[in-house]
Design an enzyme around this catalytic site. Structure first.
Site, PDB file in Angstrom:
ATOM      1  N   LEU A   1       8.790   7.555  -6.628  1.00  0.00           N
ATOM      2  CA  LEU A   1       8.360   6.430  -7.463  1.00  0.00           C
ATOM      3  C   LEU A   1       7.045   5.823  -6.950  1.00  0.00           C
ATOM      4  O   LEU A   1       6.667   6.033  -5.795  1.00  0.00           O
ATOM      5  CB  LEU A   1       9.476   5.384  -7.491  1.00  0.00           C
ATOM      6  CG  LEU A   1      10.814   5.945  -8.019  1.00  0.00           C
ATOM      7  CD1 LEU A   1      11.979   5.104  -7.547  1.00  0.00           C
ATOM      8  CD2 LEU A   1      10.782   6.037  -9.538  1.00  0.00           C
ATOM      9  N   PRO A   2       6.340   5.057  -7.806  1.00  0.00           N
ATOM     10  CA  PRO A   2       4.991   4.606  -7.433  1.00  0.00           C
ATOM     11  C   PRO A   2       4.899   3.556  -6.320  1.00  0.00           C
ATOM     12  O   PRO A   2       3.952   3.558  -5.549  1.00  0.00           O
ATOM     13  CB  PRO A   2       4.438   4.029  -8.740  1.00  0.00           C
ATOM     14  CG  PRO A   2       5.278   4.607  -9.825  1.00  0.00           C
ATOM     15  CD  PRO A   2       6.636   4.796  -9.222  1.00  0.00           C
TER      16      PRO A   2
ATOM     17  N   THR B   1       6.052   6.426  -1.422  1.00  0.00           N
ATOM     18  CA  THR B   1       5.354   5.799  -0.292  1.00  0.00           C
ATOM     19  C   THR B   1       5.465   4.289  -0.465  1.00  0.00           C
ATOM     20  O   THR B   1       4.888   3.719  -1.393  1.00  0.00           O
ATOM     21  CB  THR B   1       3.880   6.225  -0.237  1.00  0.00           C
ATOM     22  OG1 THR B   1       3.813   7.639  -0.062  1.00  0.00           O
ATOM     23  CG2 THR B   1       3.166   5.547   0.927  1.00  0.00           C
TER      24      THR B   1
ATOM     25  N   LYS C   1       3.331   8.224   7.061  1.00  0.00           N
ATOM     26  CA  LYS C   1       2.588   8.429   5.811  1.00  0.00           C
ATOM     27  C   LYS C   1       1.451   7.427   5.659  1.00  0.00           C
ATOM     28  O   LYS C   1       0.320   7.793   5.307  1.00  0.00           O
ATOM     29  CB  LYS C   1       3.549   8.328   4.627  1.00  0.00           C
ATOM     30  CG  LYS C   1       2.875   8.354   3.249  1.00  0.00           C
ATOM     31  CD  LYS C   1       2.153   9.661   2.983  1.00  0.00           C
ATOM     32  CE  LYS C   1       1.292   9.599   1.733  1.00  0.00           C
ATOM     33  NZ  LYS C   1       2.050   9.631   0.490  1.00  0.00           N
TER      34      LYS C   1
END
Length: 301
Positions: free
Chosen positions: A68-69, A99, A174
């Site tokens: 998901l965004p 992320t 990340k």
């Protein structure tokens, strides 16, 4: 085929779409959901089962991957009125490849644990091309005893599956990687722009950089200058790839983490401002390598 039990997949965007397809290619029955129904049609055609909500996915599958965004999207999918936690089964393995803020991953892990299930954060690096080629790098945080179970699924979508530590460490890896990527992309764009204005052929300059000490992924694999490389967003009017708005979001996460840990990140902060300016000036949906185009236009920058 005994292990090929259904896998839930929530979030079928630029990254989730090819990731879920790779699970299908490996013989996993996919239970799919996306907030945009049109994103699911392709998966119906591939034989996947499409559901009405994240809760329905949790009812039908005890292994679920979310892609998901942003943090609010993940929180809604897990804890919302029709979220995963409404119908999650005990013993389920929930892997979030979005992320997001490491602190959000840790909070979700606690909520999932209360339901008798397991949560792992497993954000990815490599972009859309690597997602299509099943060549992603997954950075995984969570209980180490569950890593092998997660790796079985992630290996269908990536070539490097790295265990980072407890929940949240995957996200930490990340956002650190993406901060460096943003800095190096801006540096590559600045360098190429200067060289071109000094009369250098961009292909010649790129060749020199890539056999010299300035070489980096942004110069040799994802060059931001149109015409230097094929198959990258700069060769396609900066369409596809990793959006500027997402890079700005990830740099914002890095800033929050830097503030919380009292870590000086002057170049990370500058990169964040540059990508935020790009979003404000019409580049939000362009690939983040469009920073080259932005610098070309900003004569007085």
């Amino acid at each position: 085929m005994a292990s090929k039990t259904p896998v839930g997949f929530i979030g079928l965007g630029n990254m989730g779409n090819p990731m879920a397809k790779n699970l299908v290619k490996h013989g996993y029955p996919v239970i799919a959901y996306d907030v945009f129904p049109e994103a699911c049609k392709e998966f119906q055609d591939l034989g996947a089962q499409v559901t009405e909500s994240p809760a329905d996915v949790a009812e039908k599958a005890d292994r679920i991957i979310t892609m998901l965004p942003s943090s609010p999207n993940v929180i809604e999918v897990y804890t919302g009125a029709n979220g995963i936690l409404k119908k999650v089964k005990k013993g389920s393995l929930l892997i979030d490849s979005s992320t997001i803020d490491p602190a959000v991953s840790k909070e979700l892990a606690k909520a999932v644990e209360k339901m008798g299930a397991v949560f792992m954060d497993a954000p990815v690096s490599g972009g859309v091309g690597a997602a299509r080629a099943a060549n992603l790098t997954f950075m995984v945080g969570g209980v180490e005893q569950e890593f092998d179970a997660a790796k079985e699924l992630l290996t269908c979508m990536g070539s490097n599956i790295v265990y980072c530590g407890e929940v949240g460490t995957g996200q930490a890896a990340k956002i650190c990687n993406n901060m460096l990527l943003a800095i190096s992309m801006i540096g590559t764009a600045e360098t190429m722009n200067l060289g071109i204005r000094l009369g250098l052929d961009p292909k010649v300059l790129a060749k020199i950089l890539n056999i010299s000490s300035g070489r980096c992924w942004s110069s040799d694999t994802y060059n931001p200058v149109p015409g230097v490389m094929e198959g990258v967003p700069s060769a396609n009017n900066y369409q596809g790839g990793f959006g500027t708005t997402l890079m700005a979001k990830d740099l914002g996460l890095a800033q929050i983490s830097a503030t919380n840990t009292k870590t000086p990140v002057p170049l990370g902060s500058q990169a964040h401002q540059i990508y935020r300016m790009m979003c404000a000036k019409g580049y939000a949906l362009k690939d983040f390598s469009a920073v080259f185009q932005f610098l070309r236009e900003e004569e007085t920058f």
